[in-house]
Write a protein that holds these residues in place. Sequence first.
Motif, PDB file in Angstrom:
ATOM      1  N   ASP A   1      34.283  45.888  35.627  1.00 14.09           N
ATOM      2  CA  ASP A   1      34.938  44.644  35.193  1.00 14.09           C
ATOM      3  C   ASP A   1      33.879  43.548  35.112  1.00 14.09           C
ATOM      4  OD1 ASP A   1      37.182  43.116  34.520  1.00 14.09           O
ATOM      5  OD2 ASP A   1      37.521  42.486  36.587  1.00 14.09           O
TER       6      ASP A   1
ATOM      7  N   ASN B   1      36.958  39.712  30.105  1.00 12.30           N
ATOM      8  CA  ASN B   1      37.970  38.691  29.812  1.00 12.30           C
ATOM      9  C   ASN B   1      37.216  37.408  29.463  1.00 12.30           C
ATOM     10  OD1 ASN B   1      37.402  37.214  32.238  1.00 12.30           O
ATOM     11  ND2 ASN B   1      38.691  38.625  33.395  1.00 12.30           N
TER      12      ASN B   1
ATOM     13  N   LEU C   1      34.874  36.142  32.192  1.00 16.57           N
ATOM     14  CA  LEU C   1      33.668  36.957  32.409  1.00 16.57           C
ATOM     15  C   LEU C   1      32.654  36.739  31.292  1.00 16.57           C
ATOM     16  CD1 LEU C   1      35.367  40.277  33.651  1.00 16.57           C
ATOM     17  CD2 LEU C   1      34.084  38.631  35.036  1.00 16.57           C
TER      18      LEU C   1
ATOM     19  N   PHE D   1      47.131  42.748  38.193  1.00 16.31           N
ATOM     20  CA  PHE D   1      46.025  42.050  38.881  1.00 16.31           C
ATOM     21  C   PHE D   1      46.262  42.094  40.387  1.00 16.31           C
ATOM     22  CE2 PHE D   1      43.802  38.981  35.726  1.00 16.31           C
ATOM     23  CZ  PHE D   1      43.735  39.969  34.765  1.00 16.31           C
TER      24      PHE D   1
ATOM     25  N   ARG E   1      44.825  39.191  42.788  1.00 18.68           N
ATOM     26  CA  ARG E   1      45.516  37.896  42.678  1.00 18.68           C
ATOM     27  C   ARG E   1      46.904  37.949  43.304  1.00 18.68           C
ATOM     28  NH1 ARG E   1      43.456  35.216  36.929  1.00 18.68           N
ATOM     29  NH2 ARG E   1      41.317  35.957  37.183  1.00 18.68           N
TER      30      ARG E   1
ATOM     31  N   ALA F   1      43.535  46.160  38.153  1.00 15.23           N
ATOM     32  CA  ALA F   1      42.547  45.122  37.849  1.00 15.23           C
ATOM     33  C   ALA F   1      42.550  44.063  38.943  1.00 15.23           C
ATOM     34  CB  ALA F   1      42.857  44.497  36.492  1.00 15.23           C
ATOM     35  N   SER F   2      41.599  43.132  38.830  1.00 15.59           N
ATOM     36  CA  SER F   2      41.414  42.121  39.871  1.00 15.59           C
ATOM     37  C   SER F   2      41.145  42.814  41.215  1.00 15.59           C
ATOM     38  CB  SER F   2      42.644  41.193  39.951  1.00 15.59           C
ATOM     39  OG  SER F   2      42.497  40.191  40.899  1.00 15.59           O
TER      40      SER F   2
ATOM     41  N   ARG G   1      38.858  43.701  44.281  1.00 22.16           N
ATOM     42  CA  ARG G   1      37.881  42.864  44.980  1.00 22.16           C
ATOM     43  C   ARG G   1      36.991  43.636  45.939  1.00 22.16           C
ATOM     44  NH1 ARG G   1      40.921  37.983  45.068  1.00 22.16           N
ATOM     45  NH2 ARG G   1      41.473  37.600  42.885  1.00 22.16           N
TER      46      ARG G   1
ATOM     47  N   THR H   1      39.456  49.153  37.483  1.00 20.55           N
ATOM     48  CA  THR H   1      38.311  48.404  36.951  1.00 20.55           C
ATOM     49  C   THR H   1      37.784  47.484  38.037  1.00 20.55           C
ATOM     50  OG1 THR H   1      37.419  47.122  35.116  1.00 20.55           O
ATOM     51  CG2 THR H   1      39.657  46.517  35.826  1.00 20.55           C
TER      52      THR H   1
END
Length: 219
Positions: free
Chosen positions: A6, A28, A31, A134, A137, A168-169, A171, A188
């Motif tokens: 990502d 995105n 990014l 996400f 988040r 996604a998102s 961490r 990702t």
Amino acid sequence: MKFFIDTANLNQIREAKDLGILDGVTTNPSLMAKEGITGTENVMKHYKDICDIVGSGDVSAEVISTDFEGMIEEGKRLAAIDPNIVVKVPMIKDGIKAISWFTANGIRTNCTLVFSAGQAILAAKAGATYLSPFIGRVDDISWDGMDLISQISHIYSMQGFETQILAASVRNPLHIVKSAEAGAHVVTCPLDAILGLLNHPLTDIGLAKFLADHKKANG
Ligand code: G3P
């Protein structure tokens, strides 16, 4: 489970590619901005550079438009850059309409900014190739991102939806492990989270002992 990175940083993409485990890239607008990529021409060229590094893996390129017509025009331009481009579309009403259009016209999509199972059902009905919940988040607001992946995974397999869940998102390394457990088809991640999977103190201690024993025996 497929591994995507990502980022829009070409060096990090190369590093992940060199590990031999890279299946694709997601980007995105944030990014891209972080890498200082601005202006349509530069953005298009950067996506092409990413595709060239990744080879046969999918590369998500996000539309900036929020109206149906704009998304279609942008998506067609992005899809023409390379056969591996997947058009990333936000989870809004016109986005769902655009995903339906792209599906009907043979352009693959990644539905982004997904935070609920209801949104996941709509995206799958529209024929999204990938769905991006996400999880980081969700965790940030003290809900459980992993519960969302499990719920969507359950619904998709029960209903036979073919949309792939792309966690996604992400961490940290635990997000990757838990996403695999919860049934994500793709995860990702930032490069640090991927490299974090390598770490275990017993591996380091064990390797040091093997090398010390070898040295003792062989001089
Ligand atoms: O894949 C989506 C991602 O780029 C967002 O991550 O850390 O900004 O929530 P984050």
